[in-house]
Design a protein around this motif. Structure first.
Motif, PDB file in Angstrom:
ATOM      1  N   UNK A 217       1.447  -0.828   0.115  1.00 17.75           N
ATOM      2  CA  UNK A 217       0.077  -0.062  -0.219  1.00 17.75           C
ATOM      3  C   UNK A 217       0.157   0.894   0.350  1.00 17.75           C
ATOM      4  N   UNK A 218       0.630   2.275  -1.398  1.00 21.48           N
ATOM      5  CA  UNK A 218       1.688   3.120  -1.058  1.00 21.48           C
ATOM      6  C   UNK A 218       1.287   4.341  -0.598  1.00 21.48           C
ATOM      7  N   UNK A 219       2.415   5.139   0.910  1.00 17.62           N
ATOM      8  CA  UNK A 219       2.476   5.598   1.281  1.00 17.62           C
ATOM      9  C   UNK A 219       0.865   6.578   1.657  1.00 17.62           C
ATOM     10  N   UNK A 220       0.754   7.339   1.144  1.00 17.23           N
ATOM     11  CA  UNK A 220      -0.251   8.527   0.578  1.00 17.23           C
ATOM     12  C   UNK A 220      -1.414   7.574   0.479  1.00 17.23           C
ATOM     13  N   UNK A 221      -1.797   6.307  -0.046  1.00 19.23           N
ATOM     14  CA  UNK A 221      -2.910   5.309   0.022  1.00 19.23           C
ATOM     15  C   UNK A 221      -3.331   5.469   1.310  1.00 19.23           C
ATOM     16  N   UNK A 222      -1.895   5.546   2.171  1.00 20.25           N
ATOM     17  CA  UNK A 222      -2.249   4.984   3.710  1.00 20.25           C
ATOM     18  C   UNK A 222      -2.462   6.038   4.902  1.00 20.25           C
ATOM     19  N   UNK A 223      -2.153   7.764   4.214  1.00 19.85           N
ATOM     20  CA  UNK A 223      -2.601   8.466   4.827  1.00 19.85           C
ATOM     21  C   UNK A 223      -4.620   9.007   4.358  1.00 19.85           C
ATOM     22  N   UNK A 224      -4.455   8.845   2.903  1.00 23.90           N
ATOM     23  CA  UNK A 224      -5.823   8.657   3.247  1.00 23.90           C
ATOM     24  C   UNK A 224      -6.765   7.628   3.991  1.00 23.90           C
ATOM     25  N   UNK A 225      -6.210   6.545   4.109  1.00 25.36           N
ATOM     26  CA  UNK A 225      -7.125   5.709   4.991  1.00 25.36           C
ATOM     27  C   UNK A 225      -7.318   6.104   6.221  1.00 25.36           C
ATOM     28  N   UNK A 226      -5.842   6.616   6.904  1.00 28.42           N
ATOM     29  CA  UNK A 226      -5.526   7.553   8.060  1.00 28.42           C
ATOM     30  C   UNK A 226      -7.033   8.466   8.635  1.00 28.42           C
ATOM     31  N   UNK A 227      -7.096   9.271   7.170  1.00 29.77           N
ATOM     32  CA  UNK A 227      -8.019  11.093   7.126  1.00 29.77           C
ATOM     33  C   UNK A 227      -8.682  10.315   7.395  1.00 29.77           C
ATOM     34  N   UNK A 228      -9.736   8.699   7.073  1.00 31.88           N
ATOM     35  CA  UNK A 228     -11.076   8.668   6.871  1.00 31.88           C
ATOM     36  C   UNK A 228     -11.473   8.115   7.862  1.00 31.88           C
ATOM     37  N   UNK A 229     -10.982   8.136   8.755  1.00 27.16           N
ATOM     38  CA  UNK A 229     -11.183   7.459  10.217  1.00 27.16           C
ATOM     39  C   UNK A 229     -10.305   8.039  11.271  1.00 27.16           C
ATOM     40  N   UNK A 230     -10.679   8.939  11.110  1.00 24.15           N
ATOM     41  CA  UNK A 230     -10.184  10.381  11.915  1.00 24.15           C
ATOM     42  C   UNK A 230      -9.828  10.133  13.830  1.00 24.15           C
ATOM     43  N   UNK A 231     -10.793   9.531  14.303  1.00 22.64           N
ATOM     44  CA  UNK A 231     -11.493   9.197  15.696  1.00 22.64           C
ATOM     45  C   UNK A 231     -10.422   7.469  15.724  1.00 22.64           C
ATOM     46  N   UNK A 246      10.207   6.149   4.674  1.00 23.13           N
ATOM     47  CA  UNK A 246      10.882   7.418   4.914  1.00 23.13           C
ATOM     48  C   UNK A 246       9.457   8.276   4.279  1.00 23.13           C
ATOM     49  N   UNK A 247       9.594   8.094   3.234  1.00 27.13           N
ATOM     50  CA  UNK A 247       8.289   8.411   2.986  1.00 27.13           C
ATOM     51  C   UNK A 247       6.687   8.509   3.469  1.00 27.13           C
ATOM     52  N   UNK A 248       6.662   6.923   4.185  1.00 32.21           N
ATOM     53  CA  UNK A 248       5.337   6.539   5.294  1.00 32.21           C
ATOM     54  C   UNK A 248       5.892   7.929   6.037  1.00 32.21           C
ATOM     55  N   UNK A 249       6.920   7.860   7.096  1.00 32.50           N
ATOM     56  CA  UNK A 249       6.887   8.815   7.812  1.00 32.50           C
ATOM     57  C   UNK A 249       6.689  10.405   7.272  1.00 32.50           C
ATOM     58  N   UNK A 250       6.882  10.509   6.037  1.00 34.07           N
ATOM     59  CA  UNK A 250       6.761  12.048   5.633  1.00 34.07           C
ATOM     60  C   UNK A 250       5.044  12.143   5.540  1.00 34.07           C
ATOM     61  N   UNK A 251       4.270  11.195   6.169  1.00 35.61           N
ATOM     62  CA  UNK A 251       2.640  11.059   5.046  1.00 35.61           C
ATOM     63  C   UNK A 251       1.989  10.964   7.276  1.00 35.61           C
ATOM     64  N   UNK A 252       2.825  11.429   7.425  1.00 34.97           N
ATOM     65  CA  UNK A 252       2.597  11.937   8.940  1.00 34.97           C
ATOM     66  C   UNK A 252       1.923  10.295   9.893  1.00 34.97           C
ATOM     67  N   UNK A 253       2.206   9.375   9.333  1.00 36.72           N
ATOM     68  CA  UNK A 253       1.789   8.679   9.840  1.00 36.72           C
ATOM     69  C   UNK A 253       2.280   7.887  11.333  1.00 36.72           C
ATOM     70  N   UNK A 254       1.141   7.283  12.122  1.00 34.01           N
ATOM     71  CA  UNK A 254       2.758   6.575  13.509  1.00 34.01           C
ATOM     72  C   UNK A 254       2.960   4.978  12.583  1.00 34.01           C
TER      73      UNK A 254
END
Length: 367
Positions: A217-231, A246-254
């Motif tokens: 799963x690309x980093x941008x896709x993971x960020x989109x999933x994260x944003x879909x369930x903010x709680x 580094x790309x995953x970290x840049x997306x602000x993912x835990x």
């Protein structure tokens, strides 16, 4: 040629060291089904060699048959005692003789299906006469196909063990039933093993986005999933030193990490919601539960999902699928020339993943 009606000689050596961890789990499922139904496919002194990281798990799964399990590294020399079963292709004259005229099983299990994949390494140069003979004979004598081009995706645990099943007069449909019926007792072994692992990391939802190849799963896709369930607190578990870290970290993912196979097993067993790409973790999850989300792109369900497992699946296969396994560590682009699998550019894939994730979260909240 291997004589179809020759009496089967129980195996003394099984070598799974040179196939991947996920492939090992699928291969074990086929052997487990045959043993559970009482077929004497292994001699009393049979040794099965597996990668060191998963040897303790294999010992737990097969302990009721006293199968000797040895862990080994990829380059370790493995002692072969005939009859031998290995997924590898025969390469020497003696190996050819031992397969097609003797009691060994050098299965050449992957070449035919790899040759029909898009972007396959095998397409880069024509086959030699020796390769053509080996491939055709393997597919005809061992796998029951008149033409190797008719190879199709099927569960690896079935493909590896179907030649042995046919030698025991087990029709393919019956073997499929055996695989289905033995998944739950197999799961009981794996759950017992995972339940004894000390694991303190707790998360509501863990996402395993990465396989070594471009099913990731690309980093941008993971960020989109994260944003879909903010709680919801999503933790993304990545292999140490992943090529895209580094790309995953840049997306602000835990980002989290697990240091062992045992920790992976425990986390998949104990975490409420699991999301995974097609990877080793997806096979671990299938051995533990059905209520997880599996996201497929470069490979088909038929190839990587146990016939008795029913995970929630979101799948999108671009025109370039099936594609060749292509390590992200050594290749900046997939076989089709993209920096990530183009399946994840589709809005329908994202929407499907979000819907399934929300369903799983809601179900687990109600428990």
């Amino acid at each position: 040629m291997k004589i179809p009606y020759r009496k089967f000689s129980p195996l003394k050596t099984i070598d799974f060291v040179k196939i991947g961890l996920g492939d090992n789990l699928m291969a074990w499922a086929g052997l487990y089904a045959l043993l559970k139904y009482g077929y004497s496919v292994c001699a009393p002194d049979c040794t099965m060699y597996v990668p060191k990281a998963i040897a303790p798990l294999a010992s737990e799964i097969f302990r009721e048959w006293d199968l000797q399990v040895e862990g080994a590294s990829f380059n370790d020399a493995v002692e072969y005692r005939s009859p031998v079963l290995t997924p590898q292709a025969p390469t020497t004259v003696q190996q050819f003789k031992s397969v097609y005229m003797g009691n060994d099983w050098w299965l050449n299990w992957a070449e035919a299906i790899d040759r029909v994949k898009t972007g396959s390494y095998y397409h880069q140069k024509p086959m030699s006469f020796r390769q053509k003979v080996r491939l055709q004979v393997s597919e005809t004598i061992l796998h029951g196909r008149i033409d190797w081009r008719s190879a199709y995706p099927d569960y690896i645990g079935s493909r590896i063990w179907s030649p042995i099943a046919r030698r025991h007069d087990i029709p393919q449909a019956k073997f499929l039933v055996m695989l289905k019926n033995t998944l739950e007792p197999l799961r009981q072994h794996v759950r017992a093993y995972a339940g004894n692992v000390q694991f303190t990391q707790k998360a509501e939802c863990i996402v395993f986005p990465a396989g070594k190849s471009y099913q990731t799963l690309p980093p941008f896709f993971c960020r989109q999933i994260k944003d879909s369930v903010p709680d919801t607190a999503l933790t993304y578990i990545l292999p140490l030193g992943d090529a895209w870290m580094e790309k995953y970290v840049a997306q602000g993912l835990e980002i989290g990490a697990l240091e062992s196979v045992d920790e992976i097993l425990a986390s998949v067993l104990q975490t409420k919601v699991i999301v995974t790409a097609d990877s080793f973790v997806s096979h671990v999850a299938q051995f533990l539960r059905d209520d997880f989300l599996l996201i497929l792109s470069r490979d088909f369900r038929e190839n990587v999902v146990h016939p008795g497992a029913y995970p929630r699946i979101v799948a999108k296969h671009p025109d370039c699928a099936l594609c060749e396994y292509h390590s992200r560590e050594f290749h900046e682009k997939c076989p089709a020339g993209s920096p990530h699998c183009i399946a994840f550019d589709e809005s329908a894939v994202l929407d499907g993943c979000i819907d399934e994730l929300r369903t799983l979260l809601a179900r687990n909240t109600q428990r």
